[in-house]
Write a protein that holds these residues in place. Sequence first.
Motif, PDB file in Angstrom:
ATOM      1  N   SER A 547      99.141  14.142  52.316  1.00  0.00           N
ATOM      2  CA  SER A 547      98.492  15.045  53.268  1.00  0.00           C
ATOM      3  C   SER A 547      99.386  16.232  53.589  1.00  0.00           C
ATOM      4  O   SER A 547      98.900  17.341  53.840  1.00  0.00           O
ATOM      5  CB  SER A 547      98.099  14.301  54.555  1.00  0.00           C
ATOM      6  OG  SER A 547      99.222  13.694  55.166  1.00  0.00           O
ATOM      7  N   GLU A 550      98.764  18.735  50.909  1.00  0.00           N
ATOM      8  CA  GLU A 550      97.444  19.369  51.038  1.00  0.00           C
ATOM      9  C   GLU A 550      97.406  20.364  52.190  1.00  0.00           C
ATOM     10  O   GLU A 550      96.768  21.413  52.092  1.00  0.00           O
ATOM     11  CB  GLU A 550      96.374  18.295  51.258  1.00  0.00           C
ATOM     12  CG  GLU A 550      96.165  17.375  50.066  1.00  0.00           C
ATOM     13  CD  GLU A 550      95.321  16.160  50.425  1.00  0.00           C
ATOM     14  OE1 GLU A 550      94.955  16.025  51.625  1.00  0.00           O
ATOM     15  OE2 GLU A 550      95.055  15.337  49.525  1.00  0.00           O
ATOM     16  N   ARG A 551      98.089  20.080  53.284  1.00  0.00           N
ATOM     17  CA  ARG A 551      97.947  20.868  54.505  1.00  0.00           C
ATOM     18  C   ARG A 551      99.155  21.739  54.839  1.00  0.00           C
ATOM     19  O   ARG A 551      99.070  22.622  55.686  1.00  0.00           O
ATOM     20  CB  ARG A 551      97.683  19.924  55.698  1.00  0.00           C
ATOM     21  CG  ARG A 551      96.368  19.174  55.603  1.00  0.00           C
ATOM     22  CD  ARG A 551      96.311  18.048  56.637  1.00  0.00           C
ATOM     23  NE  ARG A 551      95.061  17.309  56.576  1.00  0.00           N
ATOM     24  CZ  ARG A 551      94.053  17.475  57.415  1.00  0.00           C
ATOM     25  NH1 ARG A 551      94.153  18.342  58.397  1.00  0.00           N
ATOM     26  NH2 ARG A 551      92.957  16.767  57.291  1.00  0.00           N
ATOM     27  N   GLY A 552     100.314  21.483  54.197  1.00  0.00           N
ATOM     28  CA  GLY A 552     101.527  22.222  54.527  1.00  0.00           C
ATOM     29  C   GLY A 552     101.498  23.649  54.013  1.00  0.00           C
ATOM     30  O   GLY A 552     100.638  24.036  53.207  1.00  0.00           O
ATOM     31  N   SER A 553     102.449  24.463  54.442  1.00  0.00           N
ATOM     32  CA  SER A 553     102.524  25.857  54.029  1.00  0.00           C
ATOM     33  C   SER A 553     102.889  25.952  52.554  1.00  0.00           C
ATOM     34  O   SER A 553     103.474  25.036  51.977  1.00  0.00           O
ATOM     35  CB  SER A 553     103.574  26.600  54.865  1.00  0.00           C
ATOM     36  OG  SER A 553     104.875  26.171  54.496  1.00  0.00           O
ATOM     37  N   ARG A 557     105.329  23.470  50.354  1.00  0.00           N
ATOM     38  CA  ARG A 557     104.748  22.730  49.223  1.00  0.00           C
ATOM     39  C   ARG A 557     105.690  22.784  48.022  1.00  0.00           C
ATOM     40  O   ARG A 557     105.911  21.784  47.330  1.00  0.00           O
ATOM     41  CB  ARG A 557     103.379  23.311  48.866  1.00  0.00           C
ATOM     42  CG  ARG A 557     102.626  22.504  47.820  1.00  0.00           C
ATOM     43  CD  ARG A 557     101.220  23.050  47.642  1.00  0.00           C
ATOM     44  NE  ARG A 557     100.459  22.909  48.872  1.00  0.00           N
ATOM     45  CZ  ARG A 557      99.694  23.865  49.400  1.00  0.00           C
ATOM     46  NH1 ARG A 557      99.623  25.049  48.823  1.00  0.00           N
ATOM     47  NH2 ARG A 557      99.023  23.638  50.509  1.00  0.00           N
ATOM     48  N   PRO A 602     102.059  20.011  59.887  1.00  0.00           N
ATOM     49  CA  PRO A 602     100.888  20.153  60.761  1.00  0.00           C
ATOM     50  C   PRO A 602     100.721  18.952  61.691  1.00  0.00           C
ATOM     51  O   PRO A 602     101.112  17.825  61.338  1.00  0.00           O
ATOM     52  CB  PRO A 602      99.728  20.255  59.764  1.00  0.00           C
ATOM     53  CG  PRO A 602     100.353  20.795  58.513  1.00  0.00           C
ATOM     54  CD  PRO A 602     101.724  20.181  58.469  1.00  0.00           C
ATOM     55  N   TYR A 604      98.433  17.130  62.263  1.00  0.00           N
ATOM     56  CA  TYR A 604      97.665  16.043  61.652  1.00  0.00           C
ATOM     57  C   TYR A 604      98.572  14.860  61.318  1.00  0.00           C
ATOM     58  O   TYR A 604      98.126  13.701  61.354  1.00  0.00           O
ATOM     59  CB  TYR A 604      96.967  16.542  60.387  1.00  0.00           C
ATOM     60  CG  TYR A 604      96.213  15.467  59.636  1.00  0.00           C
ATOM     61  CD1 TYR A 604      94.992  14.986  60.107  1.00  0.00           C
ATOM     62  CD2 TYR A 604      96.728  14.926  58.464  1.00  0.00           C
ATOM     63  CE1 TYR A 604      94.310  13.989  59.410  1.00  0.00           C
ATOM     64  CE2 TYR A 604      96.055  13.943  57.768  1.00  0.00           C
ATOM     65  CZ  TYR A 604      94.847  13.467  58.247  1.00  0.00           C
ATOM     66  OH  TYR A 604      94.177  12.488  57.561  1.00  0.00           O
ATOM     67  N   GLU A 605      99.836  15.134  60.982  1.00  0.00           N
ATOM     68  CA  GLU A 605     100.748  14.049  60.633  1.00  0.00           C
ATOM     69  C   GLU A 605     100.979  13.127  61.828  1.00  0.00           C
ATOM     70  O   GLU A 605     100.980  11.904  61.693  1.00  0.00           O
ATOM     71  CB  GLU A 605     102.071  14.622  60.130  1.00  0.00           C
ATOM     72  CG  GLU A 605     101.961  15.418  58.844  1.00  0.00           C
ATOM     73  CD  GLU A 605     101.484  14.573  57.678  1.00  0.00           C
ATOM     74  OE1 GLU A 605     102.078  13.502  57.433  1.00  0.00           O
ATOM     75  OE2 GLU A 605     100.508  14.981  57.011  1.00  0.00           O
ATOM     76  N   GLN A 608      97.786  11.249  62.557  1.00  0.00           N
ATOM     77  CA  GLN A 608      97.561  10.220  61.548  1.00  0.00           C
ATOM     78  C   GLN A 608      98.306   8.934  61.878  1.00  0.00           C
ATOM     79  O   GLN A 608      97.734   7.837  61.866  1.00  0.00           O
ATOM     80  CB  GLN A 608      98.022  10.774  60.191  1.00  0.00           C
ATOM     81  CG  GLN A 608      97.595   9.980  58.993  1.00  0.00           C
ATOM     82  CD  GLN A 608      97.959  10.681  57.687  1.00  0.00           C
ATOM     83  OE1 GLN A 608      97.528  10.274  56.631  1.00  0.00           O
ATOM     84  NE2 GLN A 608      98.755  11.722  57.744  1.00  0.00           N
TER      85      GLN A 608
END
Length: 661
Positions: A547, A550-553, A557, A602, A604-605, A608
């Motif tokens: 994730s 997928e979501r990081g800058s 990445r 993000p 989200y981590e 999660q």
Amino acid sequence: MNLKSRLGWYGCAPLLLLASSLQAAPVLKGLPTRTLTDPKSLNSPVLEGAAPVPIADLFYVRSSLDAAWSRDSKSFIVSTNLTGRFNLWSVAAGGAFPTQLTQSDDRQMGIATSPDGKWVVYESDRGGAEIFDLYAVPSTGGAVVNLTHTDDASETGAVFSHDGSLLAFDHRLKTGASNNVAVMDFATRTVRVLTHEALPTMQWSVVAFSPDGRFVIANRSNVERTHGSIWRVEVATGAATPALATGEAGLNTASDISPDGRWLALTTETAAGSLQAAVYDTTTQKLTLIKPDEWEQKSGRFAPDGHSLLMISNVDGRDVIYSCEPAGGRAEALPLPAGVNADYYGKMPAFSPDGTRILFPHQAGNMPLDYWILDRASGKSAPVTRLALASIDPQKLPKTQIVHYRSADGTVISAFVWLPYNLSRNGHAPAVALPHGGPTGQTMDDFDPTAVALVSRGYVVIAANPRGSTGFGRAFTAANHRDLGGGDLTDYVAGVKFLVDTGYVDARRVGITGVSYGGYMTMMAISKTPEVWAAGVEICGITNWFSMYERGSPVLRQYQMGLLGDPVKDKAVYEASSPLTYLGQVKAPLLALAGANDIRVPPYEAEQVASVLSKAGKTVDSKVYPGEGHGFFKRENQIDALERTVAWFDRYLGGDGGAAK
């Protein structure tokens, strides 16, 4: 549960407890020679009336993000949070209450002063989102001008040309992975991007203009900083040519160019994988190491006359600063206090424009950051700021101790330990490990509010530099690649064993907390080695590398791929390195904190891990801070986060510290 059962997951070779008189034999090549520490040699200091430091006071210890001399050498500009926000202030070099130049809710840093002394340029983002604009404010105060005003790009690291007509800086598109070199006509605000990096793994970084203003000296390195080169970028055309004709391999980064253009100050990587300060003579095309030793170094800034150059030697997490002659010969250690005496960005220490003094930031484990000035004629230095409250008295705070211990495979690990005052050696004290961020970073002997808050409340604190850390050579920094949360985690667990063997620490009362990669390591620790840890607090940490990808800058990445590989081809590595894989094993209560605008990790981590543990019936709590990015910069949020952290450990580790009553 006794120590053996808690550390039994090592499996094979037990840790060797050697007396401090024995020399450690490094397992990895290129490590500095260090003497192992006998755990029993550590002694709790005694202080009558020792008391907990108020948490709020720790964040009224004003900090700083940057500083730069004024052009008349009479003052310097500093980014500090005197008001709870990191704004710009002017400080008289002789010492006086500072004058505020700017006011904003958002952080301001990256300071550059114009050669005519009229302007101060800086960078600022919004809400921690890391999309920076460049701004200018008159050096005497006044209206702030947004120089770039771009929502789709980030501009950082501004440097003036010698005549003040041009401004060079790093430019990155919001959707891009690479920084490029850009220049601005300071009078018209016209911007031209000079480089156009095609590889997403590579980053350009501005260093300085050539004395004649025709070229920008810039570094080009990969995001993992395992290799890099130095370039001359022509201002008129953008044509880029290598600055070194000798074709050095590995990592080379420039820090300055001498006023006459003859010398480049740089940090170069030796064949043994150690970073060393060097100079490159552009007339003879010869590169020379300044003062080689086994500790990593970095080059610094030239004096205005070009006859002296500063060099920083990182001796086990403490800075030793040298004044050197670029042509060779004298390299003299400056008489500075022990601790951290350089800044993260490589701008400090710095000579005053008139060459008579050196400005440097100083801090240590028991001493908050202040700016000091060294008088070159007398060799005496003294602080010129007092950013801490009176309640934060270095004489009443325990000093850090550097210790060395063996990890499970015999690798020698360096760590800083804070021992509370007045502990009884009865094995009752709680302890907390502080893993650092990165992983390509290093715990230095700096002032850590979390450590101070905990140690003043009776917690023994350890902050190790495990494999993957910088400061100990390339092999050590690369030793955890594709093994994140593996060998580096064993290094932290070995640190717990070291603390227990001091006779002070209760193995059943050990916690762990960290930010960024330290937050990730916190989650890996409590999930992969659940028998070792009794509580954890993770801040801005990674739960799942899939994730994150997928979501990081875009920049992160690329960095992630350098550490772990491709998420498709190396799926097994990603799974083995993700805390999510092991969360079912968690026993310790976990507190997760994050910034709502964090583009690196993000929120989200955090959401999660909180969701997974909550559904599994585990003890977990979380909070996401609005208006914050990666780490917390607003004072009220810093206070709240640390109050929650200490309360969490008090609740689940038992508090009191086992101090003598």
